[in-house]
Design a protein around this motif. Structure first.
Motif, PDB file in Angstrom:
ATOM      1  N   TYR A 167     -95.919 -29.640  65.296  1.00 27.75           N
ATOM      2  CA  TYR A 167     -96.503 -30.233  64.104  1.00 27.75           C
ATOM      3  C   TYR A 167     -97.975 -29.844  64.042  1.00 27.75           C
ATOM      4  O   TYR A 167     -98.622 -29.655  65.074  1.00 27.75           O
ATOM      5  CB  TYR A 167     -96.395 -31.758  64.138  1.00 27.75           C
ATOM      6  CG  TYR A 167     -95.029 -32.303  63.779  1.00 27.75           C
ATOM      7  CD1 TYR A 167     -94.032 -32.420  64.742  1.00 27.75           C
ATOM      8  CD2 TYR A 167     -94.737 -32.710  62.475  1.00 27.75           C
ATOM      9  CE1 TYR A 167     -92.781 -32.922  64.403  1.00 27.75           C
ATOM     10  CE2 TYR A 167     -93.498 -33.212  62.125  1.00 27.75           C
ATOM     11  CZ  TYR A 167     -92.517 -33.318  63.103  1.00 27.75           C
ATOM     12  OH  TYR A 167     -91.277 -33.822  62.764  1.00 27.75           O
ATOM     13  N   GLN A 199    -101.787 -30.872  62.082  1.00 32.20           N
ATOM     14  CA  GLN A 199    -102.534 -31.839  61.281  1.00 32.20           C
ATOM     15  C   GLN A 199    -103.851 -31.197  60.876  1.00 32.20           C
ATOM     16  O   GLN A 199    -104.758 -31.054  61.716  1.00 32.20           O
ATOM     17  CB  GLN A 199    -102.768 -33.119  62.064  1.00 32.20           C
ATOM     18  CG  GLN A 199    -103.366 -34.244  61.236  1.00 32.20           C
ATOM     19  CD  GLN A 199    -103.264 -35.581  61.921  1.00 32.20           C
ATOM     20  OE1 GLN A 199    -103.163 -35.679  63.144  1.00 32.20           O
ATOM     21  NE2 GLN A 199    -103.282 -36.657  61.146  1.00 32.20           N
ATOM     22  N   HIS A 254    -102.096 -35.429  56.761  1.00 30.27           N
ATOM     23  CA  HIS A 254    -101.163 -36.017  57.704  1.00 30.27           C
ATOM     24  C   HIS A 254    -100.363 -34.933  58.431  1.00 30.27           C
ATOM     25  O   HIS A 254    -100.462 -33.763  58.102  1.00 30.27           O
ATOM     26  CB  HIS A 254    -100.240 -36.999  56.984  1.00 30.27           C
ATOM     27  CG  HIS A 254     -99.437 -36.400  55.881  1.00 30.27           C
ATOM     28  ND1 HIS A 254     -99.901 -36.274  54.585  1.00 30.27           N
ATOM     29  CD2 HIS A 254     -98.192 -35.875  55.869  1.00 30.27           C
ATOM     30  CE1 HIS A 254     -98.990 -35.719  53.849  1.00 30.27           C
ATOM     31  NE2 HIS A 254     -97.931 -35.450  54.591  1.00 30.27           N
ATOM     32  N   LEU A 255     -99.635 -35.349  59.422  1.00 31.66           N
ATOM     33  CA  LEU A 255     -98.833 -34.434  60.230  1.00 31.66           C
ATOM     34  C   LEU A 255     -97.824 -33.688  59.370  1.00 31.66           C
ATOM     35  O   LEU A 255     -97.107 -34.281  58.571  1.00 31.66           O
ATOM     36  CB  LEU A 255     -98.063 -35.210  61.299  1.00 31.66           C
ATOM     37  CG  LEU A 255     -98.801 -35.595  62.561  1.00 31.66           C
ATOM     38  CD1 LEU A 255     -97.988 -36.610  63.342  1.00 31.66           C
ATOM     39  CD2 LEU A 255     -99.095 -34.382  63.419  1.00 31.66           C
ATOM     40  N   LEU A 309     -94.756 -30.514  59.583  1.00 30.09           N
ATOM     41  CA  LEU A 309     -93.913 -29.708  60.450  1.00 30.09           C
ATOM     42  C   LEU A 309     -94.273 -28.230  60.310  1.00 30.09           C
ATOM     43  O   LEU A 309     -94.320 -27.691  59.206  1.00 30.09           O
ATOM     44  CB  LEU A 309     -92.447 -29.916  60.087  1.00 30.09           C
ATOM     45  CG  LEU A 309     -91.441 -29.148  60.947  1.00 30.09           C
ATOM     46  CD1 LEU A 309     -91.482 -29.660  62.384  1.00 30.09           C
ATOM     47  CD2 LEU A 309     -90.044 -29.295  60.367  1.00 30.09           C
ATOM     48  N   PHE A 335     -99.636 -30.299  67.581  1.00 33.65           N
ATOM     49  CA  PHE A 335     -98.881 -31.166  68.482  1.00 33.65           C
ATOM     50  C   PHE A 335     -97.500 -30.566  68.753  1.00 33.65           C
ATOM     51  O   PHE A 335     -96.775 -30.219  67.825  1.00 33.65           O
ATOM     52  CB  PHE A 335     -98.688 -32.555  67.873  1.00 33.65           C
ATOM     53  CG  PHE A 335     -99.956 -33.337  67.705  1.00 33.65           C
ATOM     54  CD1 PHE A 335    -100.660 -33.309  66.522  1.00 33.65           C
ATOM     55  CD2 PHE A 335    -100.449 -34.114  68.745  1.00 33.65           C
ATOM     56  CE1 PHE A 335    -101.829 -34.027  66.360  1.00 33.65           C
ATOM     57  CE2 PHE A 335    -101.618 -34.850  68.602  1.00 33.65           C
ATOM     58  CZ  PHE A 335    -102.309 -34.803  67.406  1.00 33.65           C
ATOM     59  N   PHE A 372     -94.375 -36.805  72.006  1.00 37.49           N
ATOM     60  CA  PHE A 372     -95.427 -35.860  71.640  1.00 37.49           C
ATOM     61  C   PHE A 372     -96.333 -35.543  72.824  1.00 37.49           C
ATOM     62  O   PHE A 372     -96.529 -36.376  73.726  1.00 37.49           O
ATOM     63  CB  PHE A 372     -96.323 -36.463  70.556  1.00 37.49           C
ATOM     64  CG  PHE A 372     -95.767 -36.392  69.165  1.00 37.49           C
ATOM     65  CD1 PHE A 372     -94.896 -37.364  68.699  1.00 37.49           C
ATOM     66  CD2 PHE A 372     -96.120 -35.354  68.309  1.00 37.49           C
ATOM     67  CE1 PHE A 372     -94.388 -37.300  67.407  1.00 37.49           C
ATOM     68  CE2 PHE A 372     -95.617 -35.288  67.020  1.00 37.49           C
ATOM     69  CZ  PHE A 372     -94.753 -36.265  66.564  1.00 37.49           C
ATOM     70  N   LYS A 398    -100.410 -34.449  73.847  1.00 42.67           N
ATOM     71  CA  LYS A 398    -101.683 -35.024  73.428  1.00 42.67           C
ATOM     72  C   LYS A 398    -102.367 -34.225  72.331  1.00 42.67           C
ATOM     73  O   LYS A 398    -103.333 -34.692  71.740  1.00 42.67           O
ATOM     74  CB  LYS A 398    -102.614 -35.149  74.620  1.00 42.67           C
ATOM     75  CG  LYS A 398    -102.180 -36.202  75.621  1.00 42.67           C
ATOM     76  CD  LYS A 398    -103.217 -36.403  76.712  1.00 42.67           C
ATOM     77  CE  LYS A 398    -102.800 -37.541  77.631  1.00 42.67           C
ATOM     78  NZ  LYS A 398    -103.826 -37.804  78.676  1.00 42.67           N
TER      79      LYS A 398
END
Lengths: 114, 114
Positions: free
Chosen positions: B36, B38, B43-44, B46, B90, B104, B106
């Protein structure tokens, strides 16, 4: 089409208060997930709903946290007796179903407990 | 316990440089793997996913990742980065059944200098 929406976008509360965070998933998505993201960390799983039922709540940190999804669509994450350590961004995601595809995330609610 | 390790927390590259972000997961069974992204203020989203089949998967914006089962790795690559790739990345997975939340890493903060 509309994505996952979350309200409020920001919430400031005092220690000991009760808060509710709302998530509106993508239409037709039966699976709904809540995550918590602390500063400098990746999202941490809290709870997963399939339809109206909580299929997995193993990530909820303690009994102050509770979530519902009464009609299988909108979900509310409820935090009782908030503590400063609850301050984080609370993320909601939805998917077509378990193992049925990817999770799509909302913008999150930034919670600050003073 | 399930976990994801992202080797670099901060990466700084110049435009046109090649990128590889490391990701290793800890889980003994079948997994579905994700990256993912960001972008600042967003927002996150895919970037790409691996469920089965060809272990080399291609995602949006020229990104690709390779699943190496023997190494429990799912590294992200891009041959030539752009300034617009500046973001937080991520790596995540869930078990092959998919009926659980994502675990997930970090995150890696990538900065591309023009």
């Amino acid at each position: 089409g509309a994505g996952v929406s979350q309200t409020p976008s920001n919430k400031v509360t005092e220690k000991g208060k009760y808060v509710e965070l709302r998530c509106d998933p993508i239409s037709g998505h039966t699976a709904l997930y809540w995550y918590r993201q602390s500063l400098g960390q990746g999202p941490e799983f809290l709870i997963y709903f399939q339809g109206t039922g909580a299929a997995d709540d193993s990530g909820l940190p303690n009994d102050r946290f509770f979530a519902v999804r009464p009609e299988g669509s909108v979900s509310t994450l409820k935090i009782q007796r908030t503590e400063r350590g609850d301050s984080a961004v609370y993320l909601c995601a939805s998917s077509l179903g378990p193992g049925a595809g990817s999770q799509y995330f909302g913008p999150g609610t930034r919670l600050l407990v003073l | 316990a399930q976990s994801v390790s992202q080797h670099n927390h901060h990466v700084i590259l110049s435009e046109a440089a090649s990128l590889e972000l490391g990701c290793n997961y800890s889980y003994g069974g079948t997994v579905n793997l994700f990256w993912y992204v960001q972008y600042p203020g967003q927002h996150l989203q895919l970037l790409l996913k691996y469920f089965s089949g060809d272990p080399l998967v291609k995602g949006i914006k020229g990104f690709e990742a390779e699943f190496i089962k023997s190494k429990f790795s799912f590294n992200l690559r891009k041959p030539s980065v752009q300034w617009s790739d500046t973001a937080e990345y991520f790596c995540a997975f869930h078990s092959g059944g998919g009926a659980d939340g994502l675990t997930f890493g970090k995150g890696t903060h990538l900065i591309i200098q023009p």
